[in-house]
Design a protein around this motif. Sequence first.
Motif, short mmCIF file in Angstrom:
data_model
loop_
_atom_site.label_atom_id
_atom_site.label_comp_id
_atom_site.label_asym_id
_atom_site.label_seq_id
_atom_site.Cartn_x
_atom_site.Cartn_y
_atom_site.Cartn_z
N UNK A 74 0.83 -1.21 0.00
CA UNK A 74 0.00 0.00 0.00
C UNK A 74 0.86 1.26 0.00
N UNK A 75 0.37 2.31 -0.64
CA UNK A 75 1.01 3.62 -0.60
C UNK A 75 0.52 4.38 0.64
N UNK A 97 3.49 5.90 11.17
CA UNK A 97 2.51 5.24 10.29
C UNK A 97 3.11 5.05 8.90
N UNK A 98 3.81 6.06 8.41
CA UNK A 98 4.43 5.98 7.08
C UNK A 98 5.42 4.82 7.02
N UNK A 157 -1.34 3.70 13.77
CA UNK A 157 -2.49 4.58 13.56
C UNK A 157 -3.20 4.88 14.88
N UNK A 158 -3.35 3.87 15.71
CA UNK A 158 -3.99 4.08 17.02
C UNK A 158 -3.13 5.01 17.88
N UNK A 159 -1.82 4.81 17.85
CA UNK A 159 -0.92 5.68 18.61
C UNK A 159 -1.03 7.12 18.13
N UNK A 160 -1.16 7.31 16.81
CA UNK A 160 -1.33 8.65 16.26
C UNK A 160 -2.61 9.30 16.78
N UNK A 185 10.68 3.32 4.07
CA UNK A 185 10.55 3.14 5.52
C UNK A 185 11.69 3.81 6.25
N UNK A 186 12.91 3.71 5.71
CA UNK A 186 14.06 4.36 6.34
C UNK A 186 13.93 5.87 6.31
#
Length: 490
Positions: A34-35, A316-317, A389-392, A170-171
């Motif tokens: 996914x993007x 999240x990214x 996402x939940x942490x965000x 990711x990095x």
Amino acid sequence: MLYPNHVFSQRLRTILAWMILLCLAASSGCAVGPDFKSPDMPVPAGWAGPPPLPAVTPAEQDLARWWTVFDDKMLQSLIQQAVESNLDLKFAEARIRQARAVRGIAESFLGPTIDATGSYQRSEASVSPSNGTGRSNGNTISVTTNQYFAGFDAAWELDIFGGVRRSIEAADADLQASVESRRDVLVTLTAEVARNYIDLRAFQQRISIARRNLEAQKHSAKLTRQRFEAGLASGLDVANAEAQAATTAAVIPLLEASARQTIYSLGVLLGLPPAALVQELAQALAIPTAPPSAPMGVPSDLLRRRPDIRQAEAGIHAATARIGVSEADLYPKFMITGSIGVRASDFGSWLDWSNRLWSIGPGVTWRVFDMGRIRSDIAQQEALQEQSLIAFQKTVLTALQEVEDALISLSKEQEHREALVDAVAFNQKAVDLSIKLYTEGQTDFLNVLQAQRSLFVTEEALAQSTRTLSTNLVALYKALGGGWDTRDEP
């Protein structure tokens, strides 16, 4: 095997053509997974709490250097020193360098690896010479051989399905998260230095208030003793006056200890030994105050300004990109391998081009069975993305609460302080009047004691309210994400 030059060239051109096709496929290949899309977090259109006075400077400038609103040169100097030498900030900067190095490692997998190799081998074997008829003559001899080799081995795994590119993505997100982590440390650091400095000045002011009241109470005790000796007052009045003075004196050492401990805390925040600032901060100064104003903006501005929210979004990214890294393992891996070198049996002809050898060609591997390991890894990465996402979402809600808490605290503390200012003024009048009436014999000493005690309590409360009002303003600036600026980053 050695080939004529034209055969060698034809084979090499064929191999190079296949390599070019594979490279083109790698460069134009899709990246599976996914993007990343910025999470959509609904926030209120405005603040529920009473807004402070509007800021007199532009929002970004005011937030980046919010401590200047207190107009305290010592506070500004302490924060500047903390930014330069605080150990938590240095640790966060080291984490940024680590993240950059990790990003470089991830990017290195886009290109080939080349290894230089070399070897020398000496061997001996026993052989039976032929007698000319194809049969051994029964004798054996020892044959010693030398072999020299030098060359290069190369390997290149083509990123056809984007696993390496997702790893770099990711990095990059991890690097951004480490940058935001440093900014968050900076926000906390500036607020902690300001809070401790305000606490120090509050302790010093409370010490001054206690000493001033102690002198007044000692004077009252002396006056009462004189009246007792003249037969105009009872021994109970003297005992009460002495007890009140002793009670006030007992408060001063505790306040002095708290003030010294606060100086020690400031020293550590500045990356110094605890006692390094004792001489510099020993002189008592007024509690820093500022107009209760701040560039509030709207709640959605927090998503752009607060580093902890930005860090959570970067998390999240990174989690999203790692899903693509895992999904890439479902597909075949294409690679190009090759080697070139020279091999000879004697050192003199080692570098002779006629002794060359080479190999080059594409390869493919595809895992067809692993008991569901890759699928489970993908599920794990998807769960990690959900956690991010939940942490965000929790970080955003906490940020909104911190701003609302600071707003209501700031507003109500203003009302509290205004009432205390009036209370101190009235209590001072009560003290002056009670002493006058007592010396004239028109009231008993109990009224004097009560008036002095009330004055001391309200002056103490006013000093603490002034301190609380300033620290609430600091908390508001911290909740808004103030204290960092991209222009000041290393």
